[in-house]
Design a protein around this motif. Sequence first.
Motif, PDB file in Angstrom:
ATOM      1  N   HIS A 469      38.444  31.052  38.273  1.00 55.43           N
ATOM      2  CA  HIS A 469      39.646  31.284  37.281  1.00 55.43           C
ATOM      3  C   HIS A 469      40.384  32.584  37.245  1.00 55.43           C
ATOM      4  CE1 HIS A 469      39.389  26.982  36.486  1.00 55.43           C
ATOM      5  NE2 HIS A 469      38.083  27.120  36.274  1.00 55.43           N
ATOM      6  N   ASP A 470      39.753  33.555  37.822  1.00 55.70           N
ATOM      7  CA  ASP A 470      40.352  34.794  37.891  1.00 55.70           C
ATOM      8  C   ASP A 470      41.717  34.854  38.842  1.00 55.70           C
ATOM      9  OD1 ASP A 470      40.996  37.714  38.275  1.00 55.70           O
ATOM     10  OD2 ASP A 470      39.626  37.593  40.147  1.00 55.70           O
ATOM     11  N   ILE A 471      42.946  35.076  38.466  1.00 58.77           N
ATOM     12  CA  ILE A 471      44.096  35.422  39.279  1.00 58.77           C
ATOM     13  C   ILE A 471      44.527  36.678  39.121  1.00 58.77           C
ATOM     14  CG2 ILE A 471      44.621  32.834  38.795  1.00 58.77           C
ATOM     15  CD1 ILE A 471      46.667  33.989  36.691  1.00 58.77           C
ATOM     16  N   SER A 472      43.638  37.653  39.460  1.00 65.54           N
ATOM     17  CA  SER A 472      43.992  39.027  39.480  1.00 65.54           C
ATOM     18  C   SER A 472      44.567  39.190  40.916  1.00 65.54           C
ATOM     19  CB  SER A 472      42.934  39.869  39.253  1.00 65.54           C
ATOM     20  OG  SER A 472      41.795  39.712  40.325  1.00 65.54           O
ATOM     21  N   ASP A 473      45.130  40.727  41.074  1.00 65.83           N
ATOM     22  CA  ASP A 473      45.559  41.176  42.420  1.00 65.83           C
ATOM     23  C   ASP A 473      44.476  41.073  43.663  1.00 65.83           C
ATOM     24  OD1 ASP A 473      47.953  41.344  41.224  1.00 65.83           O
ATOM     25  OD2 ASP A 473      47.960  43.437  41.480  1.00 65.83           O
ATOM     26  N   ASP A 474      43.121  41.352  42.885  1.00 68.32           N
ATOM     27  CA  ASP A 474      41.915  41.176  43.710  1.00 68.32           C
ATOM     28  C   ASP A 474      41.944  39.893  44.477  1.00 68.32           C
ATOM     29  OD1 ASP A 474      41.371  44.013  43.298  1.00 68.32           O
ATOM     30  OD2 ASP A 474      39.644  43.726  41.945  1.00 68.32           O
ATOM     31  N   LYS A 475      42.188  38.778  43.585  1.00 66.68           N
ATOM     32  CA  LYS A 475      41.890  37.400  44.165  1.00 66.68           C
ATOM     33  C   LYS A 475      43.128  37.095  45.257  1.00 66.68           C
ATOM     34  CE  LYS A 475      39.744  34.572  42.884  1.00 66.68           C
ATOM     35  NZ  LYS A 475      39.762  33.533  42.017  1.00 66.68           N
ATOM     36  N   ILE A 476      44.057  37.730  44.915  1.00 63.60           N
ATOM     37  CA  ILE A 476      45.202  37.534  45.970  1.00 63.60           C
ATOM     38  C   ILE A 476      45.096  38.281  47.262  1.00 63.60           C
ATOM     39  CG2 ILE A 476      47.872  37.546  46.515  1.00 63.60           C
ATOM     40  CD1 ILE A 476      48.182  37.130  43.297  1.00 63.60           C
ATOM     41  N   LYS A 477      44.518  39.371  47.120  1.00 66.64           N
ATOM     42  CA  LYS A 477      44.005  40.259  48.241  1.00 66.64           C
ATOM     43  C   LYS A 477      43.034  39.448  49.120  1.00 66.64           C
ATOM     44  CE  LYS A 477      45.143  44.621  46.250  1.00 66.64           C
ATOM     45  NZ  LYS A 477      44.666  45.808  45.651  1.00 66.64           N
ATOM     46  N   MET A 478      42.075  38.785  48.235  1.00 64.12           N
ATOM     47  CA  MET A 478      40.990  38.219  49.211  1.00 64.12           C
ATOM     48  C   MET A 478      41.612  36.969  49.857  1.00 64.12           C
ATOM     49  SD  MET A 478      37.825  38.016  49.999  1.00 64.12           S
ATOM     50  CE  MET A 478      36.906  38.953  49.042  1.00 64.12           C
ATOM     51  N   LEU A 479      42.650  36.337  49.510  1.00 60.39           N
ATOM     52  CA  LEU A 479      43.288  35.176  49.861  1.00 60.39           C
ATOM     53  C   LEU A 479      44.031  35.749  51.231  1.00 60.39           C
ATOM     54  CD1 LEU A 479      44.313  32.103  50.158  1.00 60.39           C
ATOM     55  CD2 LEU A 479      46.267  32.739  48.813  1.00 60.39           C
TER      56      LEU A 479
END
Length: 606
Positions: A469-479
């Motif tokens: 449920h983390d929606i930080s920039d780090d999560k988007i970078k991983m995607l």
Amino acid sequence: MYGNWGKFLRVNLSTGEVKVEEYDEGLAKKWLGSRGLAIYFLLKEMDPKADALSPENKLIIMPGPLSGTSAPTGGRYNIVTKSPQTGFITMSNSGGYFGAELKFAGWDGIVVEGKADSPVYIYINDDNVEIRDASHLWGKIVSETEGTLKKEIGSKKLHIASIGPAGENLVKFSAVMNDGHRAAGRAGVGAVMGSKNLKAIAVEGHKRVPIADKQKFMLTIKEKINKLKNDPVAGGGLPNYGTAVLVNIINSNGLYPARNFQTGVFELAEEHSGEAMTAKYLIRNQPCYACPIGCGRVNKLMTIGVTEGPEYESIWALGADLGINDLASIIEANHQCDEFGLDTISTGGTLAAAMELYEKGHLKEEELGKEAPPFRWGNTEVLHYYIEKIAYRKGIGDKLAEGSYSFAESYGHPEFSMSVKKLELPAYDPRGAEGHGLGYATNNRGGCHIKNYMISPEILGYPYKMDPHDISDDKIKMLLLFQDLTAIIDAAGLCVFTTFGLGAGDYRDMLNAALGWDFSTEDYLKIGERIWNAERIFNLKAGLDPLKDDTLPKRFLEEPMPEGPNKGHTVRLKEMLPRFYKMRGWTEDGRVTPEKAKELGIEEFL
């Protein structure tokens, strides 16, 4: 050239002409192969607005530079075309032995164009390529087609990719099947093949894929295989229980969709888990070419005998998504889908939409016919009855054959279609993995998990554990990393399951040793980014409206998960999507910019 042969076949079914076309290493260094080269040819040669079922669409079948080598899982190939289901690009990936055999015959791929006047098949024996009459094959199920061709041609090396009755009847989610039970399944590639009157492609090859540094390559391969064998998923869970090892894991994490995604917990999941299948029905594992993992299952049922599968997605789609837990019925239904040439995810997703429409009173019993079983949750009769009706477009099966979105929309309730860009979603409720939900919304082929498998970090802990449920920039970078890396894995001709144990540097090592290149990890990831953006450009030209199409079903955005570990959660897509666009280097409304296209060397296509 190494890895790639530097040539492919162009088969025009309208004229009957077969041509050999060559390309140079510069193109390979830009696109690598398979999914990469295919999107290049598609953008170069066809109008993205063309009707997907018209002769103007192209069916591009391509293994990669590591296909047919001893690289772990080096047997994959991609079919790239415009989807009749979504209207956008699709790239359907399959394993087995067909992709490797095409490389053994000396080809990097086949570009099929036009339409034959009557049913045909393509026969390839090394440099000998023929278009042959297939009138006697038309109407046959997949096993009959393969059996007939193997008997006629009389070669033990023969590997076949074919369509079943579903592809012939232009079912929008029909598959191309190879080696009996391996499927290039998603988004209707079988219908495109059927629209061209192409029943099958039969290949036998006798060559060896050229490798730049054989000794270095073999040492590299040995190291990577050891990594996979020592990984708990690639070397343990998948060989022991198949992909269905995920059933209990995903269910316990509260994102195993049940009854058309009305919840993320299925109370009977354990009864159709990988552990249950192994205990009751498994005979042996069935690995694809050069695969050290061996996740394929060979099962035996009293009713149908020996069959392969089902995999995790199929168990769920033909099981929990319909409220069904009878594993024997699920195995039998999976076998039916393979024989008719149907994508199991979309088959189950379309039946699930019909079940919810029936439950809510929008689909009436009198529409089904006197002998038709009612669309009630848990009714196994629905599987076997309607799968056949869909394949032959009989009765209400004709409407179901258009897919869940068109079917639900015809009743005024498209919100009951659990799809993105009209492609049915697989077995992960995004309310339990929000990065995965963003992946669904932005995937170039629509409701797809495999091209951006954020379940790895969000649930399984690969390459490390991230809060779902983390929606930080780090999560988007991983995607973004997963999207670009998966494009490289596809383009190389390998299986995405190798990411359980291998990282980006491992793929670099294998490719450099095989191809004789000195590319960095970043160089390869740039190829992946180029592929992803080129596919996006195709979709934009085909009519994609990002602000309308890069979304999720309303259920995930507005209806909180009713129970389980993710109770109360929705997907916060609106908070993530603008940042995804920005990190991709696109405009605020999700379009590839001239600057990004120039950076990637694809400005000619913008």
